[in-house]
Design a protein around this motif. Structure first.
Motif, PDB file in Angstrom:
ATOM      1  N   ALA A 166       0.828  -1.204   0.000  1.00 36.40           N
ATOM      2  CA  ALA A 166       0.000   0.000   0.000  1.00 36.40           C
ATOM      3  C   ALA A 166       0.863   1.256   0.000  1.00 36.40           C
ATOM      4  O   ALA A 166       0.572   2.233  -0.709  1.00 36.40           O
ATOM      5  CB  ALA A 166      -0.926  -0.012   1.228  1.00 36.40           C
ATOM      6  N   ILE A 188       2.132   1.892  -3.446  1.00 35.04           N
ATOM      7  CA  ILE A 188       1.077   2.376  -4.341  1.00 35.04           C
ATOM      8  C   ILE A 188       0.822   3.861  -4.081  1.00 35.04           C
ATOM      9  O   ILE A 188       0.661   4.656  -5.007  1.00 35.04           O
ATOM     10  CB  ILE A 188      -0.202   1.539  -4.168  1.00 35.04           C
ATOM     11  CG1 ILE A 188       0.040   0.113  -4.675  1.00 35.04           C
ATOM     12  CG2 ILE A 188      -1.362   2.162  -4.912  1.00 35.04           C
ATOM     13  CD1 ILE A 188      -1.087  -0.840  -4.374  1.00 35.04           C
ATOM     14  N   CYS A 189       0.818   4.245  -2.814  1.00 34.01           N
ATOM     15  CA  CYS A 189       0.641   5.671  -2.489  1.00 34.01           C
ATOM     16  C   CYS A 189       1.792   6.489  -3.052  1.00 34.01           C
ATOM     17  O   CYS A 189       1.598   7.581  -3.589  1.00 34.01           O
ATOM     18  CB  CYS A 189       0.562   5.866  -0.970  1.00 34.01           C
ATOM     19  SG  CYS A 189      -0.917   5.142  -0.244  1.00 34.01           S
ATOM     20  N   SER A 233       3.504   5.838  -5.618  1.00 33.79           N
ATOM     21  CA  SER A 233       3.332   5.956  -7.068  1.00 33.79           C
ATOM     22  C   SER A 233       2.321   7.037  -7.400  1.00 33.79           C
ATOM     23  O   SER A 233       2.484   7.757  -8.394  1.00 33.79           O
ATOM     24  CB  SER A 233       2.876   4.628  -7.669  1.00 33.79           C
ATOM     25  OG  SER A 233       3.968   3.871  -8.115  1.00 33.79           O
ATOM     26  N   LEU A 234       1.293   7.157  -6.563  1.00 28.46           N
ATOM     27  CA  LEU A 234       0.302   8.207  -6.814  1.00 28.46           C
ATOM     28  C   LEU A 234       0.961   9.576  -6.703  1.00 28.46           C
ATOM     29  O   LEU A 234       0.817  10.438  -7.583  1.00 28.46           O
ATOM     30  CB  LEU A 234      -0.854   8.091  -5.832  1.00 28.46           C
ATOM     31  CG  LEU A 234      -1.885   9.228  -5.904  1.00 28.46           C
ATOM     32  CD1 LEU A 234      -2.597   9.226  -7.237  1.00 28.46           C
ATOM     33  CD2 LEU A 234      -2.894   9.136  -4.758  1.00 28.46           C
TER      34      LEU A 234
END
Lengths: 117, 230, 543
Positions: B77, B80-81, B83-84
């Motif tokens: 997670a 993924i954050c 990457s955002l």
């Protein structure tokens, strides 16, 4: 001099010098982020259920969906040239060659056993 | 286009190119080619994983039971954050929003450090449990009802675990370094909506590192839950 | 004729800047090519020294010159240096770096600074590997087979592996640069179907460099880790599989041989067309054959492992695929031959080397097909038959192509002509010396002499002596160009822009070229190898 080496003229359309000029809205990025988080949760949950051989199939499927989202949207492959896409496909193709042809050895090693006399 | 934007681009223009457009396209294509080599680099390790998992599945199951799924999922997670925030930072570069880009890059780095911190915690646990391959390796399932069936090949699992996550962590460290570079350069005004290739390319690198983890997580942590475990 | 009195020299890439910094910090692809030329030549002689030691030991059946351990180090270091530090970079890094931007009408490669970086990385790798060799050597064979390399060898395996690992990145960056350049930097009008075949071949080789090299990089890294930490991924006593190492190693190292030969084939395509004054017969087929070799080359690696213990079913698959990969190579040989048919042949040195290439590569390639046959391989694997095979393609093929290319483009690179008589003599010596060295090895291998042994049964001595004699002739054939090329820098005849009357963008600028290659970006309106319509006057762009 600006005219010699750059196609940017004030007032010209941005697309002219920026093929991947598509500037995606913030909502798209957040949407992809949300999808990735959800799929992460799904894959953790799926691992707690005994599906035998389908566990790995499902896990890889979810990972591939997540990966595809990252590549297409975060890495802008969706808005890139065909050449870039060919590059990505080539990588996957040759990786699969490495995996599959190696496995032709490992999967078939005990098909033939030798009997010593 | 602001004059300063054009000046930035002129300063960054390399004269063996015909124009900025060619430079930009070439730079992006070059980065994708480099990522192709990275895919093959990690690919060798994935091949080793495939071969050994196919041959010694039970040993791999038992090894993976010792992974901490919650730390692994949290790390997924976190990445993924990151990457955002990285993708939004690139978007800011496209729009010339320098200050916001700086903040997003800082958040990306914070997420990166968080990932490394969690990884360090996991590594410490594995090390203390003698789960590092070599002469001091000693594997125990932790479940007296189900002793280790094939510790020799579970050691191989752990070899691959350390090698794959270690290589990945090394790439993360390099990534944080790269983000630091474009943060500093960006704050000093090196980029504009006409010239932001370095930001885009570091973004591509960062997403690639995330992509590798997206595959590492299920393959190393989620092999099977049959025997329960953390 | 040659004159020591220089006319006022036009500015070119050689004299535009003086001083060591202008060379060590250059981003000019032409200067980088010369940096590579010097390094690679040095490595060639070091590798050649090891070859000489091998051939001296093999003069007599007994192992009397060196111990078996030392002999193991000699063939290992010969292999590592020749494969990774000479053959792989030779044509791409020297000739490709110099000529490709000129051929596509560009001012430089796509990433000039990465080009310089790749030379520094090459030097770092070379120094690392040489240090390992000087401080004790490596004895695992250039193939680093496990578990000997990871566990039992007492030599500097890690140092050598790291040296090769580093050099791999040099190769990757060169390949990356070529691919991006050829895609993105072609001059207006230069479509893919007008691209010189030298570019097609280097493009295909670059694909392999970029796709394959990372795999050997990670494999050697694993070997180093295993050796350092006693991990066991490749050690059967610790649960590992030594064949996994071989699969990963050969996944790169087989395509690597195509990295080596494809650029050489590209050189031959340029020379055969120029010295036959004809278009390339079947241009599209030759271009696509390059790509086919690159792709098919990735599908055949386990033919190096037929007797290692892989499954016989996998062996069947790889054997069949290995037969297929011979086809595009044969296509090229047929097309070169057809190009020469009814051509107006000139027998200058580059063409002599090209003739040698075509004949010797064909022999080497055909014997490769023998090796692809499972039944035959059982008998000749690990014998001198294999050694003869790969030296025919690598030395009889690749090194001859490299010499051909050096001679062909020497006037462009240096602005001087080499002395033709000496060059022809050297070519003859190389051809005679080469065949005398390596043809007997086919027979030796067939008769059963194993490779990598410093001693052999007495009945093999005659052929071994013949082979060593040939090697000394070959060595002379290589020393002479060193001398006359250097001589030509000062005393050679000044070269015009197009001494061979060839068709191609690189011949339309001065010899040597100016730093920026062309004064104006050329616009291409002619097909490749358009020898029929070559204008009577040279159309020179920028002087």
């Amino acid at each position: 001099m600006a005219q010699e080496h750059a196609h940017f003229h004030p007032g010209s359309k941005q697309e002219h010098f920026d093929p991947s000029s598509h500037i995606a809205p913030i909502s798209m990025y957040v949407g992809i982020w949300a999808a990735l988080m959800i799929f992460t949760g799904v894959t953790v949950f799926a691992a707690t259920i005994e599906l035998h051989v389908f566990n790995i199939v499902l896990a890889l499927l979810i990972a591939t969906i997540k990966g595809t989202l990252v590549v297409l949207f975060f890495m802008h492959l969706r808005y890139s040239t065909k050449l870039t896409m060919v590059t990505v496909v080539a990588a996957i193709f040759f990786l699969l060659i490495l995996f599959s042809l190696s496995m032709t050895d490992y999967l078939t090693r005990d098909w033939l056993t030798f009997v010593s006399h | 286009m602001a004059t300063s934007d054009i000046q930035v681009a002129e300063h960054a223009f390399q004269h063996h190119f015909a124009d900025m457009e060619q430079q930009r396209e070439t730079s992006t294509f070059g980065m994708w080619m480099f990522l192709l080599t990275e895919i093959m680099f990690f690919g060798g390790l994935f091949c080793a994983y495939l071969v050994y998992r196919a041959s010694y599945y039970q040993a791999f199951v038992e090894g993976s039971q010792k992974m901490n799924i919650w730390l692994g999922a949290t790390n997924t997670a976190v990445l993924i954050c990151s990457s955002l925030t990285m993708a939004l930072a690139v978007r800011c570069a496209q729009l010339g929003k320098r200050k916001l880009m700086g903040w997003l890059l800082i958040f990306t780095m914070i997420f990166g450090f968080a990932f490394l911190g969690i990884k360090a915690k996991e590594y410490t646990e594995h090390w203390e449990n003698h789960e590092f391959p070599g002469p001091h390796f000693h594997f125990q399932t932790g479940d007296p009802q189900h002793p280790a069936t094939d510790p020799v090949h579970t050691e191989i699992y752990f070899s691959l675990y350390w090698a794959m996550t270690g290589l990945h962590a090394l790439h993360m460290i390099i990534g944080i370094g790269l983000v630091t570079w474009i943060l500093l350069a960006g704050m000093a005004g090196a980029y504009s909506p006409i010239y932001y290739s370095p930001v885009e390319n570091v973004g591509l690198y960062w997403h690639f590192v995330d992509l590798v983890w997206i595959y590492l997580f299920p393959l190393l942590y989620l092999i099977s839950k049959k025997h329960g475990g953390a | 004729m040659a004159t020591a009195v220089q006319p006022v020299e036009r500015e070119n890439y050689l004299n535009s800047n003086y001083g060591i910094k202008s060379w060590l910090l250059t981003t000019d692809h032409k200067r980088i090519a010369l940096l590579y030329l010097i390094s690679i030549t040095a490595m060639f002689w070091i590798g050649g020294f090891f070859a000489m030691m091998i051939r001296l030991e093999l003069l007599t059946p007994a192992g009397d010159l060196v111990s078996s351990d030392t002999y193991n180090k000699l063939f290992t270091m010969h292999g590592i240096i020749m494969v990774f530090f000479f053959l792989i970079p030779s044509v791409p890094a020297v000739i490709g770096n110099f000529v490709i931007p000129l051929m596509v009408g560009a001012k430089d490669l796509a990433f000039p600074r990465i080009n310089l970086l790749s030379w520094y990385i090459y030097m770092a790798g070379a120094i690392t590997a040489l240090t390992a060799m000087i401080t004790g050597g490596v004895d695992t064979g250039w193939t680093f087979y496990t578990p000997f390399s990871t566990t039992y060898s007492n030599t500097h395996v890690i140092g050598a592996a790291i040296g090769v690992f580093i050099a791999g990145f040099s190769s990757i960056f060169t390949g990356l640069n070529f691919i991006v350049t050829i895609h993105r930097m072609r001059a207006p009008g230069l479509t893919w179907s007008r691209l010189p075949l030298f570019c097609w071949s280097n493009y295909a080789a670059a694909l392999i460099m970029v796709l394959g090299t990372p795999v050997i990089a990670i494999t050697l890294l694993l070997v180093a880790l295993e050796r350092a930490f006693n991990i066991g991924v490749f050690n059967p006593q610790l649960g590992g599989d030594p064949l996994l190492f071989q699969h990963l190693f050969w996944f790169y190292s087989h395509p690597a041989v195509y990295i080596m030969i494809l650029p050489g084939m590209g050189v031959i395509s340029e020379i055969v067309t120029c010295f036959s004054r004809k278009r390339a017969f079947g241009y599209e087929f030759v271009a696509l054959a390059s790509i086919a070799i690159a792709v098919l080359g990735f599908l055949v690696w386990a033919h190096h492992m037929f007797v290692a213990g892989i499954s016989v079913y996998a062996a069947l698959v790889f054997s069949l695929l290995s037969y297929l990969v011979a086809i595009p190579s044969a296509v090229k040989v047929f097309n070169w031959t057809a190009t020469m048919y009814k051509g107006s042949i000139r027998y200058e040195t580059p063409m002599l080397y090209a003739f040698g290439f075509i004949g010797l590569f064909t022999i080497g390639g055909l014997t490769g097909v023998f090796l692809a046959s499972l039944g035959l391989d059982v008998h000749v694997h690990d014998t001198y038959f294999v050694i003869a095979h790969f030296h025919y393609v690598m030395v009889g093929g690749m090194v001859m192509a490299y010499m051909a290319g050096l001679h062909f483009w020497w006037p462009k690179i240096t602005g001087r002509m080499y002395p033709e008589a000496f060059a022809k003599l050297s070519a003859l010596l190389v051809f005679v010396g080469f065949n005398t060295t390596f043809f007997p090895q086919f027979i030796l291998g067939y008769m059963g002499m194993p490779r990598r042994y410093h001693a052999y049964p007495p009945e093999f001595q005659v052929l071994n002596v013949l082979s060593t004699a040939g090697a000394s002739i070959l060595a002379v054939g290589y020393v002479l160009p060193m001398i006359y090329f250097l001589w030509s820098l000062r005393y050679g005849e000044l070269a015009p822009p197009n001494p061979w009357n060839a068709v191609g963008l690189e011949w339309m600028t001065a010899s040597p070229p100016p730093t920026h290659n062309f004064d104006e970006t050329p616009i291409v309106t002619w097909e490749a190898y358009d020898y029929e319509h070559q204008p009577q006057e040279e159309v020179t762009v920028g002087h």
